[in-house]
Design a protein around this motif. Structure first.
Motif, mmCIF file in Angstrom:
data_model
loop_
_atom_site.group_PDB
_atom_site.id
_atom_site.type_symbol
_atom_site.label_atom_id
_atom_site.label_comp_id
_atom_site.label_asym_id
_atom_site.label_seq_id
_atom_site.Cartn_x
_atom_site.Cartn_y
_atom_site.Cartn_z
ATOM 1 N N GLY A 1 37.929 49.920 21.465
ATOM 2 C CA GLY A 1 37.046 48.769 21.209
ATOM 3 C C GLY A 1 37.744 47.426 21.206
ATOM 4 O O GLY A 1 37.191 46.428 20.733
ATOM 5 N N GLY A 2 38.943 47.374 21.743
ATOM 6 C CA GLY A 2 39.709 46.114 21.756
ATOM 7 C C GLY A 2 39.093 45.047 22.648
ATOM 8 O O GLY A 2 38.204 45.331 23.452
ATOM 9 N N PRO A 3 39.540 43.800 22.482
ATOM 10 C CA PRO A 3 38.946 42.701 23.245
ATOM 11 C C PRO A 3 39.444 42.618 24.692
ATOM 12 O O PRO A 3 40.505 43.160 25.015
ATOM 13 C CB PRO A 3 39.391 41.459 22.471
ATOM 14 C CG PRO A 3 40.687 41.865 21.841
ATOM 15 C CD PRO A 3 40.587 43.341 21.556
ATOM 16 N N ILE A 4 38.675 41.936 25.504
ATOM 17 C CA ILE A 4 39.118 41.608 26.865
ATOM 18 C C ILE A 4 40.046 40.411 26.723
ATOM 19 O O ILE A 4 39.649 39.371 26.188
ATOM 20 C CB ILE A 4 37.919 41.227 27.758
ATOM 21 C CG1 ILE A 4 36.893 42.361 27.811
ATOM 22 C CG2 ILE A 4 38.382 40.831 29.148
ATOM 23 C CD1 ILE A 4 37.318 43.577 28.569
ATOM 24 N N THR A 5 41.285 40.567 27.205
ATOM 25 C CA THR A 5 42.264 39.540 26.880
ATOM 26 C C THR A 5 42.707 38.707 28.082
ATOM 27 O O THR A 5 43.592 37.892 27.959
ATOM 28 C CB THR A 5 43.509 40.197 26.256
ATOM 29 O OG1 THR A 5 43.885 41.305 27.085
ATOM 30 C CG2 THR A 5 43.230 40.699 24.854
ATOM 31 N N HIS A 6 42.110 38.926 29.230
ATOM 32 C CA HIS A 6 42.553 38.123 30.374
ATOM 33 C C HIS A 6 41.610 36.946 30.610
ATOM 34 O O HIS A 6 40.587 36.826 29.945
ATOM 35 C CB HIS A 6 42.688 38.990 31.626
ATOM 36 C CG HIS A 6 41.429 39.710 31.996
ATOM 37 N ND1 HIS A 6 40.328 39.064 32.514
ATOM 38 C CD2 HIS A 6 41.082 41.014 31.896
ATOM 39 C CE1 HIS A 6 39.373 39.954 32.746
ATOM 40 N NE2 HIS A 6 39.807 41.148 32.360
ATOM 41 N N GLU A 7 41.999 36.086 31.543
ATOM 42 C CA GLU A 7 41.258 34.840 31.737
ATOM 43 C C GLU A 7 40.168 34.939 32.806
ATOM 44 O O GLU A 7 39.757 33.943 33.375
ATOM 45 C CB GLU A 7 42.243 33.718 32.091
ATOM 46 C CG GLU A 7 43.112 33.342 30.895
ATOM 47 C CD GLU A 7 43.767 31.976 31.052
ATOM 48 O OE1 GLU A 7 44.266 31.693 32.167
ATOM 49 O OE2 GLU A 7 43.768 31.211 30.067
ATOM 50 N N TYR A 8 39.718 36.158 33.082
ATOM 51 C CA TYR A 8 38.644 36.324 34.070
ATOM 52 C C TYR A 8 37.480 37.126 33.490
ATOM 53 O O TYR A 8 36.689 37.709 34.222
ATOM 54 C CB TYR A 8 39.216 36.980 35.337
ATOM 55 C CG TYR A 8 40.175 36.056 36.033
ATOM 56 C CD1 TYR A 8 39.707 35.146 36.986
ATOM 57 C CD2 TYR A 8 41.513 36.010 35.672
ATOM 58 C CE1 TYR A 8 40.574 34.237 37.574
ATOM 59 C CE2 TYR A 8 42.381 35.103 36.251
ATOM 60 C CZ TYR A 8 41.909 34.222 37.208
ATOM 61 O OH TYR A 8 42.752 33.310 37.787
ATOM 62 N N ALA A 9 37.401 37.124 32.177
ATOM 63 C CA ALA A 9 36.412 37.964 31.488
ATOM 64 C C ALA A 9 34.978 37.609 31.883
ATOM 65 O O ALA A 9 34.132 38.493 32.014
ATOM 66 C CB ALA A 9 36.590 37.839 29.979
#
Lengths: 609, 531
Positions: free
Chosen positions: B182-190
């Motif tokens: 359940g971790g977050p989306i951490t890149h800059e193209y979410a």
């Protein structure tokens, strides 16, 4: 979490078998689970770091396969097959008994941490039903008394006592010998003696002989093997692969297991010569993960073959190199589909690829690949040894060779019988003393699933057909993997449809819409029917859902999944209608459906309000 | 080039074209979920089944290549029935919660139900498979029950960003989309994950519950965030930008934009925006009417004559630059734009997807229009020497440069065009409020030397005006009026004078832009025969 040094060494050795690290994902997860008992978040992260993947990639793959556990399990994992054949032998009662005795729900660990009981789908032990595995080891023909011994802490190991085939079997010539798995036994029977000769034959010659032999794929589709081999592109510089499909999981089918567990060298010799015939150097034998014993037997035999110089570099001085690797799956029927198997071997979810391209052109690691069933490949040395003409003459027109027929369910002598392809009729297979010896006493035959659960059912008046691909096609069904399941008059056809639909729903890979959603919907309707809540319109809806799935899926699973419901409704609709009229099963009021109908005529029903 | 017939229309397409690509290009809509023009074909949704004559069963249009003489029917009774039943299957476990779903209005399920479904639901809500809802994945909100498992998001993570943060969990109808633990989306193209999701399963956290999409007006634009020049849609309501979305351009950004670019709109309507002109009176600022401010600057330029200097900004459009250059030339003053040498970073990637280190949309335009004339250092030397009486800055970049402060302090009159309030403006004597790139028509030339057009999407606040209008006002007052009234006229005029831009006009640009020869290509073209 980290692997122990021994397991790390094993992992490093496994890693060398594949050109792509990700392929080691299932073996790595098996090792980790063996060590830790289950796959925790930390374990997933550890495996991901070893394979240079993200944890999401590893979990994506792991959670697809039913053999991996994401919570702690008991020290001994009791798995009970409750698919159709085993349930006809009382498997559902075994599960209930064990759970009741332990005071647990299915899948829940017992309070003392010793046991977890789960249901599993077909273990390819259909004749030896009810089939149970305890930590992967066989306990076939399991009774409640056996289960009690296991729960008392005893180690109980029992394999099905396979009846032997009449005449002189060829494929099963070694299977019942003493020490049948050892290389010495195989060699004593002439095994490996002509290997050097065959490796000197040109690959094209071998393919030509296979074509001439009329060998057709034993995995289910019956595609001519030589023709399949000839689809390999001539001018593709990439490596080629032979992948042996030992993911035997089609309910009713338990034949490849006999070769894997009892005569591994027959398969290895066949792999060596077939790999050479395909101008390949590498063969993977993909064995379903539940064949814990088969995997170990095959691995041991492969080691023996390497030690004896039949595998590896410059085999018998011929200059031919062949490596054979055993790869264990992790619980997914769909991996029997060749492209799903390739995906699984690449370390991904075992889901089918869209075609084209076909594996012969773009297969394993994007390279030309041939996927053949265990029994199919095992036929190749026979063709070379005895000649394609001999081989073809064993069967019927366009259906060459010897064939293994599996029969289970309500017969007197369930077993896996070898005879010439199509040289037996369905009626003989059921009633002849050489084979299953007839329906169990006091009952009448009601329905036959001729070739595994994916093949449309036949009725007692449809038995006089030769058991080959063409014979069954003419009868509106399929030979499939020749896993015949016999259902007698004590059994409700709604129950049969529900059992098998549960299986397809459980095993649907979920990739494409019609199968993923349709199987679940059909199951819901069948369960509704069994609970006495069904309506006539639900029967029409079931029929329509079959249409919505048929011919619209990525792989043949969709058409397989509708076979029990579609043929059930077609041939046994009155039983379904009875459930609607009487709000539930006829088995509550009578021993046979005819009796139930008669009683209904006299106004005797249960549940009718 | 096979010829084939689709719904009675004969088409000729390039070899290898799939039926869905050919149909899409011909304006024939084949319903689909999993197919995406910029992602590998997966063929899982089975929605695009079409009837191909002589084929034994329906074929998926996304993986069927056109062959010579093929005859395809996309809405024959067989195909239409397959569309209807597949849609019905997709909806049996869907929560049908459109009233509270942000995707409503741009949802493939909704649209296709209206076009192809219209069946009555045969499954009760309580019998549906339940999955994870309202899961916060950082920039993305996940509702696994709305998911149709098309795998577009997974393919995006695998093929575009290579981040592989999303996974399918379980199998069969229990399959659901999730991140590991359940971790977050951490890149800059979410944000693209929400865009590629055809349904309401992955939604923009930022846009959540903000507005029904049918209230939005869409305008074609080009991102002002870096030299890549991604094509975008500006979605606005009542003059206020609500979100920015990628606009497909295969040559530039395919169907993607980065999150920093997507979030630029957050700086559009903020209290720091400059809405009026102001002039320094002694130590204090005094608000002045825009026209009066332009008058004042024009007067100062008149006094300074050629003792003036002009620093352009690569944030400005080609039109802005052209008018600014015309002013500098009329004045005979020095001109440059290279504060911080953005041209050095023009091609430098900061990731493997879209973003470039040059955070200006129009450095290439500055180069092409010859804005780099005298050198910023030379201008500063002149300033320090007291040779610059009026300094006109098209943007505040020079005011931010610490090493320029002493030089600027020597200039008696510094005017700056700016969009936002910032401390550095204190160094100027006159501040002119400028419009942002979304508030003016203009063209920008990206790192590939592709000239692209952005349309005015919303009005500029208060007195703020496009920079070209400010420059045109000054030119008029200085007696060098250009015969133009709009950005379009300016573009036609500049195209005549800039090498390679010759003959370009809005029509030629369209909204996909026009690629010009790059320097090496030009060098190649002029190479002697036989080289």
């Amino acid at each position: 979490m980290e692997f122990t040094p021994e397991r790390k060494a094993k992992f490093d050795e496994i890693l060398k078998r594949y050109p792509v690290k990700r392929s080691a994902i299932l073996p790595a997860l098996h090792l980790a689970q063996e060590q830790e008992g289950w796959l925790s978040k930390e374990t997933i992260q550890y495996v991901a770091s070893l394979l240079e993947l993200t944890p999401a990639q590893v979990h994506d793959t792991a959670s697809y396969y039913v053999m991996f556990r994401f919570q702690p399990f008991g020290e001994r994992h009791i798995e009970v097959c409750t698919n159709l054949s085993c349930s006809l032998y009382g498997a559902d009662e075994l599960v209930e008994h064990a759970c009741k005795k332990l005071g647990v729900q299915e899948g829940e660990r017992s309070a003392d941490g010793k046991f977890t009981v789960t249901r599993v789908e077909c273990l390819a032990a259909c004749g030896g039903g009810a089939a149970v595995q305890v930590n992967g080891e066989w306990l076939e023909n399991c009774t409640i008394a056996d289960l009690d011994r296991v729960l008392a802490g005893e180690h109980v190991h029992r394999k099905f006592d396979w009846p032997q085939s009449a005449g002189t079997p060829v494929l099963l010539r070694n299977a019942f010998k003493k020490d049948s798995t050892s290389i010495e036994t195989f060699k004593a029977g002439g095994g490996y003696s002509k290997l050097g000769e065959w490796l000197k034959m040109s690959p094209d010659d071998i393919i030509e002989q296979v074509k001439k032999s009329n060998l057709r794929g034993r995995g289910g589709a019956g595609f001519p093997t030589g023709l399949k081999w000839s689809f390999l592109p001539k001018d593709n510089p990439k490596p080629r692969y032979l992948v042996v499909n030992a993911d035997e999981s089609e309910p009713g089918t338990y034949k490849d297991r006999l070769i894997l567990e009892n005569d591994p060298h027959q398969l290895i010799e066949a792999c060596i010569v077939s790999t050479h015939a395909l101008r390949s150097k590498t063969c993977y034998i993909y064995i379903r993960g539940e064949f814990w014993e088969g995997i170990r037997t095959m691995e041991r035999a492969v080691r023996e073959a390497y030690a004896a110089g039949y595998l590896g570099q410059n085999i018998l001085g011929t200059g031919i190199d062949v490596d054979v690797f055993v790869h264990g799956g992790a619980g997914a029927y769909e991996c029997g589909e060749e492209t799903a198997l390739i995906e699984s071997l690449e370390g991904k979810r075992g889901q089918p690829r869209i075609k084209p391209p076909f594996p012969a052109v773009v297969g394993l690691y994007g390279c030309p690949t041939i996927v053949n069933n265990v029994e199919t490949i095992s036929c190749v040395p026979l063709i070379l040894e005895r000649g394609p003409e001999w081989f073809a003459a064993q069967g019927t027109e366009k259906n060459g060779g010897p064939k293994l027929y599996c029969i289970s369910g309500h017969v007197k002598r369930p077993g896996t019988y070898e005879t010439g392809m199509g040289k037996v009729t369905l009626r003989e297979l059921i009633y002849d003393e050489k084979y299953a010896g007839g329906i169990r006493d006091g009952h009448k035959l009601k329905a036959v699933i001729p070739g595994g659960s994916s093949t449309p059912m036949l009725t007692p008046d449809e038995l006089d057909i030769p058991m080959d691909f063409d014979g069954l096609a003419k009868a509106g069904s399929m030979l499939g993997s020749a896993g015949t399941i016999i259902i007698d008059d004590s059994t409700s056809m709604v129950f049969v449809a529900r059992k098998l639909t549960y299986f397809y729903k459980h095993e649907s890979c979920g990739k494409c819409t019609p199968c993923r959603e349709g199987t679940g919907w059909m199951l819901r309707l069948l369960e509704k029917l069994e609970r006495g809540l069904g309506q006539m319109k639900d029967l029409d809806l079931l029929w329509k859902i079959c249409d919505s799935i048929s011919g619209k899926t990525v792989c043949p699973f969709g058409d397989a999944a509708i076979a029990p419901v579609q043929s059930g409704l077609k041939k046994f609709r009155p039983e379904f209608e009875y459930y609607v009229r009487n709000k539930g099963s006829w088995t509550r009021v009578a021993k046979t459906f005819e009796e139930a109908l008669a009683k209904e005529g006299q106004g005797q029903t249960v549940g009718a309000s | 080039m096979p010829k084939f017939t689709i719904d009675g229309k004969e088409l000729e397409v390039a070899a290898g074209t799939t039926v869905i690509q050919a149909a899409s290009a011909a304006g024939i809509d084949i319903p689909h979920f999993c197919w995406h023009p910029d992602l590998p074909v997966d063929g899982n949704c089975r929605m695009c089944l079409v009837e191909v004559e002589k084929a034994p069963k329906l074929q998926i249009a996304c993986n069927t290549q056109v062959t010579e003489g093929m005859v395809v029917h996309t809405s024959s009774p067989k195909a239409a029935e397959a569309h209807r039943t597949t849609l019905e299957l997709l909806l049996i476990n869907h929560p049908i919660d459109c009233p509270v779903c942000d995707q409503a209005g741009e949802c493939y399920l909704q649209d296709q139900y209206m076009d192809h479904g219209l069946h009555d639901a045969q499954v009760e809500i309580e019998h549906k498979v339940h999955k994870r809802k309202v899961a916060n994945l950082g920039p993305i909100m996940l509702d696994a029950e709305r998911c149709v498992l098309c795998s577009r998001c997974l393919r995006f993570e695998r093929e575009v960003t290579g981040t592989n943060l999303l996974e399918f969990k379980n199998r069969g109808n229990r399959t659901e989309i999730t991140t590991f633990d359940g971790g977050p989306i951490t890149h800059e193209y979410a944000g693209n994950l929400a865009d590629v999701c055809p349904v309401g399963a992955l939604l923009s956290h930022d846009f959540r519950f903000k507005m029904r999409v049918w209230f939005l007006e869409q305008t074609e634009s080009v991102c002002g965030g870096c030299s890549t020049g991604c094509n975008t849609w500006i979605d606005a309501r009542d003059g206020e930008v609500q979100r920015i979305r990628p606009r497909r351009n295969v040559e530039v950004n395919k169907s993607w934009i980065c999150d920093p670019g997507r979030m630029l709109y957050k700086q559009f309507h903020v209290p720091e925006r400059l809405t009026g002109a102001r002039a320094k009176r002694g130590a204090n600022w005094e608000g002045v009417a825009l026209e009066a401010a332009i008058d004042e600057l024009a007067a100062k330029l008149g006094e300074a004559g050629s003792a003036s200097a002009f620093v352009a900004t690569p944030q400005a459009s080609n039109e802005d630059l052209f008018a600014f250059k015309a002013l500098a030339e009329a004045q005979g003053g020095q001109l440059d734009f290279r504060v911080g040498n953005p041209q050095d970073k023009l091609h430098v990637r900061i990731d493997e997807v879209l973003q470039r280190a040059d955070r200006n949309p129009n450095t290439q335009g500055c180069i092409d229009l010859g804005m780099g004339k005298d050198g910023v250092d030379a201008i500063l030397v002149a300033c320090r020497a007291g040779a610059v009486k009026a300094l006109v800055l098209q943007g505040p970049e020079l005011l931010r440069a610490a090493e320029a402060a002493d030089a600027i302090a020597k200039v008696p009159f510094v005017a700056v065009m700016a969009t936002h309030e910032e401390p550095a403006l204190a160094l100027a004597h006159l501040v002119l409020p400028a419009a942002l790139w979304v508030e003016a028509d203009g063209t920008y030339t990206n790192y590939q030397r592709r000239v692209q057009r952005a349309k005015k999407a919303v009005p500029a606040p208060g007195d703020a005006k496009p920079r070209f209008e400010l420059a045109l006002g000054l030119l008029r007052r200085r007696g060098h009026a250009l015969a133009v009234v709009s950005a379009r006229d300016l573009f036609v005029t500049l195209a005549k004078s800039v090498p390679d831009y010759t003959n370009l006009d809005y029509k030629a640009l369209g909204f996909g832009g026009r690629a010009l020869a790059t320097a090496p290509e030009r060098a190649g073209a002029s190479a002697p025969a036989g080289a």
